[in-house]
Scaffold this active site. Structure first.
Site, PDB file in Angstrom:
ATOM      1  N   GLN A 200      -7.589  -4.671   9.656  1.00 57.51           N
ATOM      2  CA  GLN A 200      -6.535  -4.207  10.552  1.00 57.51           C
ATOM      3  C   GLN A 200      -6.984  -3.007  11.379  1.00 57.51           C
ATOM      4  OE1 GLN A 200      -2.305  -4.573   9.129  1.00 57.51           O
ATOM      5  NE2 GLN A 200      -3.264  -4.705   7.118  1.00 57.51           N
TER       6      GLN A 200
ATOM      7  N   LYS B 281       0.814  -1.220   0.000  1.00 57.44           N
ATOM      8  CA  LYS B 281       0.000   0.000   0.000  1.00 57.44           C
ATOM      9  C   LYS B 281       0.847   1.269   0.000  1.00 57.44           C
ATOM     10  CE  LYS B 281      -0.701   0.320   5.012  1.00 57.44           C
ATOM     11  NZ  LYS B 281       0.001   1.573   5.223  1.00 57.44           N
ATOM     12  N   THR B 282       1.969   1.261   0.749  1.00 59.03           N
ATOM     13  CA  THR B 282       2.808   2.463   0.782  1.00 59.03           C
ATOM     14  C   THR B 282       3.377   2.759  -0.600  1.00 59.03           C
ATOM     15  OG1 THR B 282       3.398   1.976   3.081  1.00 59.03           O
ATOM     16  CG2 THR B 282       4.769   3.565   1.915  1.00 59.03           C
TER      17      THR B 282
ATOM     18  N   ARG C 136       2.334 -10.307  10.607  1.00 65.31           N
ATOM     19  CA  ARG C 136       3.663  -9.681  10.748  1.00 65.31           C
ATOM     20  C   ARG C 136       4.750 -10.678  10.344  1.00 65.31           C
ATOM     21  NH1 ARG C 136       2.070  -5.521   9.715  1.00 65.31           N
ATOM     22  NH2 ARG C 136       0.142  -6.675   9.432  1.00 65.31           N
TER      23      ARG C 136
ATOM     24  N   ASP D 198      -3.587   7.531   4.328  1.00 70.93           N
ATOM     25  CA  ASP D 198      -3.115   6.188   4.666  1.00 70.93           C
ATOM     26  C   ASP D 198      -3.821   5.711   5.939  1.00 70.93           C
ATOM     27  OD1 ASP D 198      -1.648   3.855   4.580  1.00 70.93           O
ATOM     28  OD2 ASP D 198       0.201   4.744   5.348  1.00 70.93           O
ATOM     29  N   GLU D 199      -3.903   4.402   6.134  1.00 68.94           N
ATOM     30  CA  GLU D 199      -4.518   3.805   7.334  1.00 68.94           C
ATOM     31  C   GLU D 199      -5.907   4.397   7.580  1.00 68.94           C
ATOM     32  OE1 GLU D 199      -3.129   1.295   8.441  1.00 68.94           O
ATOM     33  OE2 GLU D 199      -0.949   1.481   8.461  1.00 68.94           O
TER      34      GLU D 199
END
Length: 659
Positions: free
Chosen positions: A243, A28-29, A592, A212-213
């Site tokens: 998330q 995504k980044t 993770r 973002d997020e």
């Protein structure tokens, strides 16, 4: 660009509002940074017209660095990449008059805010009740409510009391020419929603918005996005409903639903290819999260290797669990020639770290504990920042109260209370009152003289602030306040004293690194926005952290401990009916891991002096059992693993003896 079709579609779509549902490890980044480059280089939108909003300063720095590799320096000039709070700060520094603030306003941190609310709350209020009041005030602000609106919506005696405190608190902030963190979003939102001229100016100033997020936004932040983006919806929101783990902090995952309702033309693109995890780990994550309700269905997949089975380890108690984790880490590091920073141990609450720290020290494993005292929360750092705040804003009474007697000047609480009464009667700040000969004459000669000396020092420092870079100003502060002598007298232990003195040097280095030149107040405001996570640089060490802290990170080997009913999922969340958020937290922990995942639980635990029995977490039953290797259920595999561990342990002992 080596992009998959969904990533490319998300980057190139600019015809209307866009929601990118980006699964864990789906890049995504990269999509955000490549889209910024696309807007600038292909669509020729000036960088100064683009704003990208992240949730931490660390994420902002990393994003700016990545954009810098895609866009040349001059093309990126004026680009905004920052947090919601930093964007709000920038807005208020420009629009301070519309917000009823004077230039150079102060930002109250959480401690300042709590101290003020304690003063306004009923006498003798207990800490739990004080915290509840502060939380209600903060929640009202995060919802974009004024004190009057909060009072109108109050449904209980506690909420009515909080609304009353909120009104008094805002009057006091206004008198001090100050805002708190929540105001950095609430005030810009109020201006944009109520002032058509300001809306027009800022929508022209920010022509395209990237968030973002997005799943972590609260109600006020979402309204701010809408106010800036307007009806045209020139924005890309990137997030993952699986998330969303910050409801306890005010995040509102229903904002995903709101977005679809408020923007009927909303385009949704799913990023489902995972570039991080082994396939077995992804299967486990998909199976777990499938138990939650979803507005948008997605299923992660990967071209990575299958990966080893997910180990599930049953332990006698938490100490035995910690010993097994430490032994496994030492074993895997040796077997795979892995560095310590390729490992992470994740847990639900910070209390679980104690046994782990002990076991890792005994195993001679280097570790770093995330969540210690933040640099900016250390007393000596807050003292110096208090001086900077007062230099920058003489009306900052919270800063005045922190530093007026630091180092000690024999100015007691009785004197300060009297000074406060005199300042209130004259409608001036404490520092302005202390500058008045008429006020000083009403105080005892000794304390009046001490206050006059402090006022003179503040004046000298204020003059220096106009010509010295902030880093040098900090040095002058330390010298003129004799702060080193103050620390030396306070702290007798040499090692602790040296660490505290090093913190003073580090503060200068922060200012030097952040800005080569500039007003101290601006830098102090920027520092006030930083968090402990932004300064976390653990080096080559095993990471010990909560599942909440692990979000956004990835490790080759991940251990999740305490996978027990009442711990994960947490008993408090179960009582409040928030099991879905606990499941999302477990999902975050699982994703993770890049290569190998180990889950462990203790059969019993000592709690409040009593031994209690534990049940394995319900989440273990929701994982695909064919992908799990339970210790104690395969005797051949267990015997082989014990043999490997034993040989590894003997080799380590032999190496130690050889040293």
């Amino acid at each position: 660009m080596n992009l998959n079709p969904q990533q490319r579609a998300a980057i190139e779509y600019v015809e209307g509002p866009l929601l990118v549902l980006a699964g864990a490890g789906s890049g995504k980044t990269r999509v955000i940074t490549e889209k910024i480059a696309h807007l600038i280089k292909r669509l020729h939108l000036p960088a100064a017209k683009i704003a990208a909003i992240t949730f931490t300063n660390k994420a902002s720095r990393e994003m700016r660095e990545r954009v810098g590799k895609l866009v040349s320096g001059s093309q990126a000039e004026g680009l905004t990449v920052c947090t919601f709070h930093a964007l709000g700060l920038k807005f208020l520094q420009i629009e301070h008059a519309r917000a009823g603030l004077r230039r150079g306003f102060s930002i109250f941190d959480a401690d300042d805010a709590q101290s003020m609310i304690r003063e306004l709350a009923p006498k003798g209020i207990k800490n739990d009740a004080l915290f509840a009041l502060q939380s209600l005030v903060s929640r009202a602000k995060n919802d974009g409510l004024t004190p009057e609106q909060a009072a109108a919506r109050a449904a209980s005696a506690r909420e009515r009391e909080a609304a009353m405190i909120y009104a008094l608190y805002q009057k006091r902030l206004a008198a001090f020419n100050a805002v708190d963190f929540d105001d950095l979003v609430r005030l810009p939102l109020a201006i944009l929603e109520e002032d058509a001229e300001a809306r027009t100016i800022w929508r022209e100033r920010i022509r395209y918005l990237l968030v973002d997020e997005y799943q972590d936004t609260n109600s006020g932040q979402y309204r701010l996005i809408k106010a800036l983006a307007g009806e045209r919806g020139a924005f890309t929101a990137v997030g993952d409903d699986d998330q969303s783990i910050y409801a306890w902090r005010g995040a509102n995952p229903e904002n995903l639903d709101e977005l679809a309702r408020d923007y009927p033309r909303l385009k949704v693109i799913k990023l489902e290819q995972n570039y991080r995890c082994a396939r077995r780990i992804l299967r486990a994550a998909n199976a777990l999260i499938a138990n939650n309700a979803h507005l948008f269905e997605k299923r992660l997949w990967s071209e990575a290797a299958e990966g080893p089975a997910i180990r599930v380890v049953e332990c006698r108690d938490d100490e035995h669990e910690a010993e097994r984790v430490a032994g496994e880490i030492a074993f895997l590091a040796e077997k795979h020639k892995a560095r310590w920073n390729e490992f992470a141990v994740l847990y639900r609450g910070n209390f679980q770290s104690r046994a782990l720290e002990k076991a890792l020290r005994l195993a001679r494993v280097t570790y770093h504990l995330t969540g210690g005292t933040a640099f900016l929360e250390r007393a000596e750092v807050k003292d110096l920042l208090g001086y900077l705040r007062l230099i920058n804003n003489p009306d900052d009474d919270a800063a005045f109260l922190r530093v007026v007697n630091t180092p000690r000047r024999d100015i007691g609480s009785t004197t300060l209370e009297k000074l406060g009464q005199l300042a209130g009667a004259r409608h001036v700040s404490l520092l302005q009152a202390a500058q008045s000969d008429a006020v000083l004459a009403q105080l005892p000669a000794r304390t009046g003289g001490a206050l006059a000396g402090f006022v003179a020092l503040a004046g000298e420092l204020s003059v220096l602030a106009r010509r010295l870079p902030a880093a040098e100003l900090v040095g002058e502060l330390v010298r003129r306040t004799r702060y080193v002598e103050h620390l030396t007298a306070q702290i007798k232990e040499p090692a602790l004293r040296e660490r505290r003195l090093q913190n003073l040097t580090e503060l200068s280095d922060w200012f030097r690194a952040m800005q080569k030149d500039g007003a101290s107040g601006d830098l102090a405001a920027q520092l006030a926005l930083m968090t402990n996570a932004d300064r976390d640089d653990p080096g080559n060490a095993v990471r010990l952290m909560t599942l909440h802290s692990a979000k956004g990170l990835e490790f080759r080997f991940v251990f999740i401990v305490g996978v027990e009913e009442g711990v994960l999922p947490h008993e408090g969340s179960l009582e409040e009916g928030r099991v879905e958020e606990e499941r999302r937290l477990m999902y975050v922990g699982i994703t993770r891991a890049k290569e190998q995942l180990t889950l462990s639980y203790a059969k019993r635990k000592r709690r409040f002096g009593e031994i209690t029995a534990n049940e394995p977490s319900r989440f273990l039953k929701e994982l695909p059992q064919d992908d799990l290797a339970w210790s104690g259920r395969d005797q051949t595999a267990d015997a082989e693993h014990r043999k490997e561990l034993a040989s590894s342990h003997l080799a380590r002992i032999a190496n130690l003896l050889a040293d």
